[in-house]
Design an enzyme around this catalytic site. Sequence first.
Site, short mmCIF file in Angstrom:
data_model
loop_
_atom_site.label_atom_id
_atom_site.label_comp_id
_atom_site.label_asym_id
_atom_site.label_seq_id
_atom_site.Cartn_x
_atom_site.Cartn_y
_atom_site.Cartn_z
N ASP A 92 0.87 -1.19 0.00
CA ASP A 92 0.00 0.00 0.00
C ASP A 92 0.91 1.24 0.00
O ASP A 92 2.09 1.16 0.35
CB ASP A 92 -0.90 0.01 1.24
CG ASP A 92 -1.84 1.22 1.24
OD1 ASP A 92 -2.54 1.42 0.23
OD2 ASP A 92 -1.87 1.96 2.23
N SER A 93 0.31 2.38 -0.37
CA SER A 93 1.06 3.62 -0.33
C SER A 93 1.49 3.95 1.10
O SER A 93 2.49 4.63 1.30
CB SER A 93 0.20 4.77 -0.87
OG SER A 93 -0.98 4.86 -0.09
N CYS A 143 -4.29 -1.45 -2.19
CA CYS A 143 -4.44 -0.01 -2.35
C CYS A 143 -5.31 0.20 -3.59
O CYS A 143 -4.98 -0.28 -4.67
CB CYS A 143 -3.05 0.61 -2.55
SG CYS A 143 -3.07 2.37 -2.93
N GLU A 147 -3.27 9.26 8.05
CA GLU A 147 -1.79 9.17 8.06
C GLU A 147 -1.19 10.08 9.14
O GLU A 147 -0.08 9.85 9.60
CB GLU A 147 -1.21 9.55 6.69
CG GLU A 147 -1.53 8.56 5.56
CD GLU A 147 -0.53 7.41 5.42
OE1 GLU A 147 0.68 7.63 5.58
OE2 GLU A 147 -0.98 6.28 5.14
N CYS A 170 -11.16 2.82 -0.40
CA CYS A 170 -9.78 3.21 -0.06
C CYS A 170 -9.47 2.46 1.22
O CYS A 170 -10.28 2.46 2.16
CB CYS A 170 -9.67 4.71 0.17
SG CYS A 170 -8.07 5.19 0.85
N HIS A 200 -7.56 3.00 3.57
CA HIS A 200 -7.41 3.80 4.79
C HIS A 200 -8.75 4.05 5.50
O HIS A 200 -8.78 4.30 6.70
CB HIS A 200 -6.83 5.18 4.47
CG HIS A 200 -5.36 5.20 4.21
ND1 HIS A 200 -4.78 4.60 3.13
CD2 HIS A 200 -4.35 5.78 4.90
CE1 HIS A 200 -3.48 4.81 3.15
NE2 HIS A 200 -3.18 5.52 4.22
#
Length: 287
Positions: A24-25, A87, A172, A206, A208
């Site tokens: 994932d990013s 992701c 994040e 997403c 996240h």
Amino acid sequence: MKIIAYICIMEQQFPYCGPIGVFDSGYGGLTILREIRHKLPQYDYIYLGDNARAPYGPRSFDVVYRFTLEAVNYLFRRGCPIVILACNTASAKALRSIQQHDLPHIDATRRVLGVIRPTVERLGDISRNGTVGILGTSGTIRSKSYDMEIAKLYPGFTTVSQDCPMWVPLVENDEATGAGADYFVEKYIDSLMDKNSDIDTVVLACTHYPILFDKIRRYISPEVNVVKQGDIVADSLADYMMRHPEMERRCLRGGTCRYLTTENPATFTHLARIFLGQPVDVEHVDL
Ligand code: DGL
């Protein structure tokens, strides 16, 4: 030349084994990894977060493709026979090119799998009226990957999309439980629901976003389904393993997991605890 040809033939006949790679990013893929490990605890895993370059959401097609390919190559060098792009942004912008153009040159015996197709496949069982809302990064929404995949599998469905550019930075930066998060969660949910009041299913497209789940649920009517991808991707991987014993045999079975980040390991350790509920050892890597 002969030696290279020999190595290639040997590689096809005795492809080597390794851990399953999950990419994932940043931290979002941990929501997928957690469910995969819950469902398939027997395998070894390597998780790679490209935190130094996250978020990917606002980046161009070319840049997300280049970064994702670097990550896939890195995980291949670490021996992964299968890499999962945990992701949506990378799945939307890079998966098809990597599968069709890069894999045949890099190593046709390995596999790169994404999260969009398995998610869309399940919508037929979840939505009652076929009006589905998609919440994702600007990159995922602009790519129209969900619209296209849904139109292919369920031509009668209506897809309504909303990008949520502030949600990944909130997660994040460890602000997912703060009051600032409420403002932005309500803002994007209202914006989505104002576009079509028939929406009966909202996909958190997403990885996240499950971290914001409680807040998201608070601002969406209880009759509307809110779909998280973790268990869907885990089920889909389990199914893939059953259908592809030749790949399953190449996945090492030690029950271990290594965590790699392109950023600071101490910061990753702190935030990973929020996602996984337990501390983990993290290694810094350059791709
Ligand atoms: N977690 C990623 C996704 O599923 C995106 C986060 C980012 O913007 O880097 O799309």
